[in-house]
Motif scaffolding. Structure first.
Motif, PDB file in Angstrom:
ATOM      1  N   LEU A  95       0.650  -3.080   3.632  1.00  0.00           N
ATOM      2  CA  LEU A  95       0.883  -2.406   2.359  1.00  0.00           C
ATOM      3  C   LEU A  95       2.289  -2.736   1.868  1.00  0.00           C
ATOM      4  O   LEU A  95       3.258  -2.664   2.632  1.00  0.00           O
ATOM      5  N   THR A 134      -6.067  -5.490  -3.805  1.00  0.00           N
ATOM      6  CA  THR A 134      -6.304  -6.081  -2.499  1.00  0.00           C
ATOM      7  C   THR A 134      -7.516  -6.994  -2.510  1.00  0.00           C
ATOM      8  O   THR A 134      -8.386  -6.877  -3.385  1.00  0.00           O
ATOM      9  N   THR A 184      -8.439  -1.813   3.872  1.00  0.00           N
ATOM     10  CA  THR A 184      -7.423  -1.039   3.156  1.00  0.00           C
ATOM     11  C   THR A 184      -7.882   0.395   2.924  1.00  0.00           C
ATOM     12  O   THR A 184      -7.118   1.346   3.153  1.00  0.00           O
ATOM     13  N   SER A 236      -2.092  -4.522  -1.084  1.00  0.00           N
ATOM     14  CA  SER A 236      -2.405  -4.648   0.342  1.00  0.00           C
ATOM     15  C   SER A 236      -2.795  -6.101   0.547  1.00  0.00           C
ATOM     16  O   SER A 236      -3.847  -6.540   0.084  1.00  0.00           O
ATOM     17  N   ILE A 288      -1.546  -2.819   8.504  1.00  0.00           N
ATOM     18  CA  ILE A 288      -2.945  -2.430   8.688  1.00  0.00           C
ATOM     19  C   ILE A 288      -3.582  -3.174   9.848  1.00  0.00           C
ATOM     20  O   ILE A 288      -4.271  -2.592  10.690  1.00  0.00           O
TER      21      ILE A 288
END
Length: 333
Positions: A105, A134, A140, A173, A195
């Motif tokens: 992120l 994204t 995400t 993201s 992530i």
């Protein structure tokens, strides 16, 4: 529909993994022969029953999942995003050692946001749901939900870093390697916003492995050469001359040191010198990151004339990841 009888491996056709995958396979003794660069198929001479195809990295996961391709090399980020929940995609090797990046992120650098707690508070003050651009909506969304951050995903193609500046998203993201592209676009990653770490992986279709012995045989060959190559990269072959009363006496000295025990132990052979004194050649495999200590240990017990050379392959009796694959095939998740 006629059942397919060929065996297929898909490689990335371009992008950050394209040439790197070809280079990796060549170094592992699995050189891809592609006479015409415009063709989307090729061969591996050392695996003549295997057809190599070239696809977009994301499409490789879908093809393996659906069974139109038996094996694939792509990024773990794409596998996690697209593999689905039916268990058809089996990861055979999760660390091929290239294509490293992290799905992360990132927010505009002028935001008063350093971490997820700050982001949650900042999102609550916005007049609209937090918009996140994204290419990885599943990963995400799961991550943001786990951290109780209200949001709206914006699916985007192409370069994501410009989305906040253009105004169709608040943050992104995306995959980050060095972070330079983020800095160039006045973005920065959240301190705890990673992530998923990712690198190139080898995947296979579970059903093909379970029902086609010839596919299982190719899986073993692929894993055998890949594992042998990767293990060799971590080690060096060291040869040293050493004076001693007997091989047993030299072994005792070697085993008294922590870095020079070799894989199972040293190989010791006589050295025939002109004056007839008892010299032996000691051959061991040493971890690359322990080489300075290993050289010091050898000198401390009388080693001299030390030669260090790279290793091409280190083959195990059976590749550890092949054993893990057989165990995974018994699990019908």
């Amino acid at each position: 529909m006629t059942q397919r009888t060929d065996i297929r491996l898909s490689l990335p056709s371009k992008g950050r993994l394209g040439q790197a995958a070809l280079d990796f396979l060549a170094e592992a003794g699995l050189r891809v022969n592609k006479p015409n660069p415009r063709q989307y198929s090729a061969t591996i001479p050392s695996l003549p029953n295997l057809t190599v195809l070239f696809q977009r990295a994301g499409d490789i996961v879908v093809s393996v999942r659906d069974g139109s391709v038996d094996f694939g090399i792509t990024g773990m980020d794409l596998v996690a995003e697209k593999r689905g929940e039916n268990g058809h995609v089996l990861v055979l090797h999760d660390a091929l050692g290239f294509g490293h990046s992290t799905l992360t992120l990132a927010v505009p650098e002028d935001w008063p946001v350093q971490n997820l707690e700050d982001l949650r508070a900042y999102a609550a003050r916005l007049a609209h749901p937090l918009r996140v651009a994204t290419k990885f909506p599943n990963l995400t969304a799961t991550f943001l939900k786990q951290h109780a951050i209200p949001h709206r995903l914006i699916w985007a193609e192409g370069t994501l870093e410009t989305a906040p500046a253009i105004g169709y998203a608040d943050m992104i993201s995306d995959l980050v390697s060095s972070g330079q592209t983020l800095r160039d676009n006045r973005l920065r990653p959240l301190a705890d916003g990673a992530i998923l770490p990712s690198q190139a992986v080898l995947i296979a279709n579970r059903g093909a492995l379970q029902t086609r012995p010839e596919v299982l045989s190719v899986a073993r060959r692929l894993l055998e050469y890949i594992e042998a190559h990767l293990r060799a990269q971590e080690n060096l072959l060291v040869i040293a001359n050493m004076r001693g009363e007997s091989p047993e006496a030299i072994v005792e000295r070697i085993f008294s040191r922590p870095t020079i025990g070799g894989l199972q132990g040293p190989t010791i052979s006589p050295v025939y010198v002109r004056d007839g004194s008892p010299w032996y050649a000691v051959t061991i495999v040493v971890r690359r990151d322990q080489l300075p200590d290993a050289i010091a240990d050898l000198r401390a017990i009388g080693g001299s004339g030390i030669i260090v050379t790279p290793v091409t392959y280190i083959f195990e009796e059976e590749p550890p990841r092949y054993k893990a694959m057989l165990e995974a095939l018994q699990n019908q998740e």
